[in-house]
Design an enzyme around this catalytic site. Structure first.
Site, mmCIF file in Angstrom:
data_model
loop_
_atom_site.group_PDB
_atom_site.id
_atom_site.type_symbol
_atom_site.label_atom_id
_atom_site.label_comp_id
_atom_site.label_asym_id
_atom_site.label_seq_id
_atom_site.Cartn_x
_atom_site.Cartn_y
_atom_site.Cartn_z
ATOM 1 N N TRP A 1 0.822 -1.206 0.000
ATOM 2 C CA TRP A 1 0.000 0.000 0.000
ATOM 3 C C TRP A 1 0.860 1.261 0.000
ATOM 4 O O TRP A 1 0.574 2.224 -0.716
ATOM 5 C CB TRP A 1 -0.948 -0.016 1.195
ATOM 6 C CG TRP A 1 -1.979 1.080 1.206
ATOM 7 C CD1 TRP A 1 -2.354 1.817 2.282
ATOM 8 C CD2 TRP A 1 -2.801 1.532 0.117
ATOM 9 N NE1 TRP A 1 -3.352 2.712 1.930
ATOM 10 C CE2 TRP A 1 -3.637 2.553 0.609
ATOM 11 C CE3 TRP A 1 -2.886 1.187 -1.232
ATOM 12 C CZ2 TRP A 1 -4.565 3.234 -0.203
ATOM 13 C CZ3 TRP A 1 -3.810 1.866 -2.041
ATOM 14 C CH2 TRP A 1 -4.624 2.868 -1.527
ATOM 15 N N ARG B 1 12.285 0.102 5.166
ATOM 16 C CA ARG B 1 13.085 -0.319 6.313
ATOM 17 C C ARG B 1 14.250 -1.209 5.879
ATOM 18 O O ARG B 1 15.337 -1.176 6.455
ATOM 19 C CB ARG B 1 12.190 -1.061 7.303
ATOM 20 C CG ARG B 1 12.840 -1.372 8.638
ATOM 21 C CD ARG B 1 11.890 -2.170 9.501
ATOM 22 N NE ARG B 1 10.650 -1.468 9.767
ATOM 23 C CZ ARG B 1 10.474 -0.632 10.792
ATOM 24 N NH1 ARG B 1 11.472 -0.391 11.620
ATOM 25 N NH2 ARG B 1 9.310 -0.046 10.983
ATOM 26 N N GLY C 1 -10.439 4.082 2.799
ATOM 27 C CA GLY C 1 -11.390 3.864 1.721
ATOM 28 C C GLY C 1 -11.190 2.512 1.067
ATOM 29 O O GLY C 1 -10.217 1.805 1.338
ATOM 30 N N SER D 1 -9.871 0.033 -1.212
ATOM 31 C CA SER D 1 -8.690 0.099 -2.091
ATOM 32 C C SER D 1 -7.828 -1.136 -1.932
ATOM 33 O O SER D 1 -7.427 -1.480 -0.826
ATOM 34 C CB SER D 1 -7.862 1.338 -1.749
ATOM 35 O OG SER D 1 -7.630 1.426 -0.347
ATOM 36 N N LYS E 1 -14.599 -3.275 9.475
ATOM 37 C CA LYS E 1 -14.930 -3.946 8.207
ATOM 38 C C LYS E 1 -14.033 -5.166 8.003
ATOM 39 O O LYS E 1 -14.437 -6.129 7.332
ATOM 40 C CB LYS E 1 -14.832 -2.956 7.041
ATOM 41 C CG LYS E 1 -13.457 -2.322 6.827
ATOM 42 C CD LYS E 1 -12.573 -3.106 5.894
ATOM 43 C CE LYS E 1 -11.209 -2.471 5.761
ATOM 44 N NZ LYS E 1 -10.306 -3.232 4.877
ATOM 45 N N ASP F 1 -15.819 0.340 1.856
ATOM 46 C CA ASP F 1 -14.702 -0.522 2.243
ATOM 47 C C ASP F 1 -15.192 -1.896 2.681
ATOM 48 O O ASP F 1 -14.538 -2.919 2.439
ATOM 49 C CB ASP F 1 -13.903 0.145 3.367
ATOM 50 C CG ASP F 1 -12.424 -0.201 3.310
ATOM 51 O OD1 ASP F 1 -12.037 -1.009 2.466
ATOM 52 O OD2 ASP F 1 -11.664 0.356 4.129
ATOM 53 N N ASN G 1 -8.469 -10.553 4.617
ATOM 54 C CA ASN G 1 -9.408 -10.880 5.686
ATOM 55 C C ASN G 1 -10.448 -11.885 5.210
ATOM 56 O O ASN G 1 -10.777 -12.846 5.914
ATOM 57 C CB ASN G 1 -10.080 -9.610 6.195
ATOM 58 C CG ASN G 1 -9.113 -8.721 6.952
ATOM 59 O OD1 ASN G 1 -8.790 -8.971 8.098
ATOM 60 N ND2 ASN G 1 -8.623 -7.676 6.294
#
Length: 367
Positions: free
Chosen positions: A17, A36, A169, A171, A224, A277, A289
């Site tokens: 993301w 990182r 949102g 995405s 969500k 979402d 998920n």
């Protein structure tokens, strides 16, 4: 070289993301991505590709990447530019660490040996993580406010202060990185934070909407994920599309109940960061998920699912969400059923049976 006066963006976190947002921002702003992992940063800079998280996407030539945290922060805070935006693209579990590090870097860069005037630079800090902190139940804005001193967290606060906001949102990172259409919401109590974020990301395939309901946006983004696990479980068992529609609808009501109890606005949950979402995460093939729920419904254990490398924010925050509901007297039956399956060894079909056995009630309670 960056153009004088052009907006500066630093994205801290080079996961899928963060990389997608950095690619998106390149069209409007001088953008630097922080990774990182030094090897990953070098690879992105040289090959214009994030081989670890988005190997199929070619990144813009103008996107720079660094392993140097201080350099990334300084990029966004450079004087003589239209404004600075730092996007924190890390999970809830890593948010405090990055904010503490950011606070120390800001303090060091405001010292006399650094560029004069940098401290007065309008700087917006926006986070993208969705969830509750596992141990404390805190929402992301509470973590950020505690870790970053001197933020302008009041409506109308002057741009000379540090401004805060949440970007959320429906995405999937891969689609955004590929240039497919997306609509997101930036929520902040300071209009100038929303303006800077919109200037950085709006245009082309991306539409950015604004809100001042930070709590509502964050609760929608957190719950969500839990609802998507529930829908995945139902799909894995084979309960059909009627059951999925019912879970989405009642899940939205559950999100709204907790969100308003915590201070959010009911209408926020009808928008992109609530219903939008939820629909995406509960039905989309790219939803981690939902994939966890599917695996549970098909008989896999949570330990096996996590050992395979599949992670989902809904697993991390489900218990915290349930605890918050109980402490505020909010009924969260779907969240409770998901927790029973995830953590108490209850069979998915038995958890669904408990939901179906609940007493009949009005769909919309009388005020």
């Amino acid at each position: 070289m960056s153009a004088p006066g052009r907006l500066r963006v630093a994205v801290l976190g080079a996961g899928s993301w963060g990389t997608a947002l950095a690619a998106l921002a390149c069209a409007n702003a001088d953008t630097m991505l922080w990774a990182r992992d030094a090897a990953l940063a070098d690879s992105i800079g040289e090959q214009h590709r994030n081989s670890k998280y988005l190997p199929e996407v070619t990144l813009p030539d103008g996107l720079s990447c660094t392993h140097d945290f201080d350099r990334a922060v300084a990029h966004a805070r450079a004087p003589g530019h239209a404004g600075g935006l730092i996007i924190l693209s890390v999970p809830v579990a890593g948010l405090n660490e990055v904010c503490v590090r950011l606070a120390a870097t800001r303090q060091a860069q405001a010292s006399p040996q650094h560029h004069a005037g940098t401290a007065a630079m309008p700087l917006a800090v926006v986070w993208t993580c969705k969830g509750f902190h596992q141990e404390t139940g805190q929402l992301p804005h509470q973590i950020v406010q505690a870790a970053l001193p001197g933020q302008g967290d009041k409506p109308g606060a002057a741009p000379q202060t540090l401004g805060l906001g949440v970007l959320s949102g429906p995405s999937f990172a891969r689609e955004v990185a590929q240039g497919l259409p997306v609509a997101l919401t930036i929520a902040s109590r300071q209009a100038w934070v929303a303006e800077i974020t919109t200037a950085a990301l709006h245009g082309g395939s991306a539409r950015i909407y604004t809100s001042d309901d930070v709590v509502g946006v964050e609760v929608g983004g957190a719950l969500k994920n839990v609802m998507a696990i529930a829908c995945g479980i139902a799909d894995g068992i084979g309960l059909g599309t009627n059951a999925r529609a019912a879970l989405i609808t009642r899940g939205l009501a559950e999100m709204q109940r907790l969100g308003t109890a915590l201070g959010g606005r009911a209408d926020t949950f009808a928008g992109l960061t609530g219903l939008g979402d939820l629909v995406l995460t509960a039905t989309g093939a790219l939803s981690r998920n939902r994939q966890v729920g599917l695996a549970l419904g098909q008989g896999q254990t949570l330990e096996h699912i996590l050992a395979s490398g599949m992670t989902a924010e809904g697993v991390r925050c489900a218990r915290a969400a349930l605890a918050l509901g109980r402490s505020h007297g909010v009924d969260l039956p779907i969240t409770e059923a998901v927790c029973e399956v995830l953590f108490n060894g209850v069979a998915p079909r038995h958890a669904v049976s408990r939901l179906l056995a609940r007493e009949a009630r009005a769909e919309t309670p009388t005020p």
